[in-house]
Design a protein around this motif. Structure first.
Motif, PDB file in Angstrom:
ATOM      1  N   GLN A 176       0.992  -0.917   0.033  1.00 30.99           N
ATOM      2  CA  GLN A 176       0.454   0.005  -0.084  1.00 30.99           C
ATOM      3  C   GLN A 176       0.736   1.352  -0.012  1.00 30.99           C
ATOM      4  O   GLN A 176       0.882   2.196  -0.801  1.00 30.99           O
ATOM      5  N   ILE A 235      -6.774   6.158   0.809  1.00 35.53           N
ATOM      6  CA  ILE A 235      -6.744   5.037   1.824  1.00 35.53           C
ATOM      7  C   ILE A 235      -7.245   6.245   3.715  1.00 35.53           C
ATOM      8  O   ILE A 235      -7.648   7.426   2.752  1.00 35.53           O
ATOM      9  N   VAL A 254      -3.936   9.949  -1.207  1.00 36.28           N
ATOM     10  CA  VAL A 254      -4.659   9.568  -0.202  1.00 36.28           C
ATOM     11  C   VAL A 254      -6.246   9.807  -0.709  1.00 36.28           C
ATOM     12  O   VAL A 254      -6.716   8.423  -0.829  1.00 36.28           O
TER      13      VAL A 254
END
Length: 307
Positions: free
Chosen positions: A65, A247, A242
């Motif tokens: 990730q 995320i 992000v």
């Protein structure tokens, strides 16, 4: 205010003291900066990277990730810097120096303690920062060397320089030895600790020596541009990436914070080792470290708005 005071007392003042000592030593003794640069590239930097990777606890899921985020972030930042440099019509050496001052950032001795302050010693966010540190150690020793040599050396010579650097080998070695749980005898681990602990001091003294030897022909507009891209545009881009990847939570916050730190000392070490705009590189590192007191504090405040 707590973060502002912490950054000032625990990052800016200690860094400035060591940089000042290096500048003073250069004025008094006229030190050989090339020797200091080689010590950083071939001894201190590989030692600290190996030690941190060998001692870290990183899961494969987190690794993948973070690497995905890092790849997208660096590519977008690279393209943005290239666009700005084309508009400014920079020449070869200044192009690589400006690029390095923005895409190489202080992910170790500045970002790691900052991460542990903001997230109160959380092991999960620390593992994220260690992965970023690993990539930020690898980039200057591969692409960074290529970028400062591509316009003055052939490809074979540039590749030879890259492959001669220990960092290329200590990263996979660190992961392999940690994964296989291969113990290191105390007789070897103790000197490794000594060398790794010397990295920050030696790198900062090298920056001070470079600053002390400069004629201080200030390139204010170039330094301001570098600082703006590194301290303001980069964390804004981190927020965007992000969000784009979906995320959330502490991982998103840790990733954004990792983008907000000042220019890495590796940009100065590259500039000095390969004689590529060392005065600009030194000014960019020093000024971005000082101005980061304000910009990093702002980023920390904005982290609360990440879901």
């Amino acid at each position: 205010m707590e973060y502002f005071i912490y950054i000032l007392l625990n990052n800016i003042i200690p860094l400035s003291i060591l940089i000042g000592i290096g500048a003073l030593l250069q004025i008094i003794f006229k030190l050989d900066i090339k020797t200091l640069s080689k010590l950083n590239f071939y001894l201190f930097s590989p030692a600290v990277i190996f030690k941190m990777l060998y001692e870290s606890e990183i899961s494969l899921t987190i690794l993948l990730q973070v690497l995905l985020f890092f790849f997208i972030f660096i590519v977008l930042l690279f393209l943005l810097v290239e666009l700005v440099m084309r508009i400014r019509r920079y020449k070869n050496e200044m192009r690589s120096a400006m690029r390095n001052s923005v895409i190489f950032y202080n992910s170790a001795n500045y970002a790691i303690p900052l991460n542990q302050l903001v997230f109160i010693g959380d092991a999960f966010t620390l593992s994220i920062q260690i992965i970023i540190m690993m990539m930020q150690s690898l980039l200057p020793n591969t692409y960074g060397i290529y970028s400062v040599n591509v316009h003055k050396s052939d490809l074979r010579d540039t590749l030879r320089k890259i492959l001669s650097l220990p960092v290329i080998y200590v990263i996979p070695l660190g992961f392999l030895m940690r994964g296989l749980e291969i113990p290191i005898p105390d007789s070897l681990y103790q000197p490794l600790n000594y060398v790794a602990n010397a990295f920050i001091a030696t790198a900062l003294l090298t920056l001070g020596v470079q600053l002390g030897s400069m004629k201080w022909k200030l390139k204010i507009s170039d330094v301001v541009l570098s600082n703006t891209l590194r301290l303001l545009v980069a964390p804004a881009l981190g927020f965007a990436v992000v969000w784009m990847l979906g995320i959330k939570g502490m991982m998103a916050q840790a990733l954004v914070l990792s983008c907000a730190v000042p220019t890495s000392l590796s940009s100065v070490l590259l500039a000095v080792e390969f004689d590529n705009e060392p005065e600009f590189a030194s000014q960019a590192v020093f000024s971005s470290t000082v101005f980061s007191i304000f910009t990093v504090t702002l980023v920390i405040y904005l982290l609360q708005f990440i879901p």
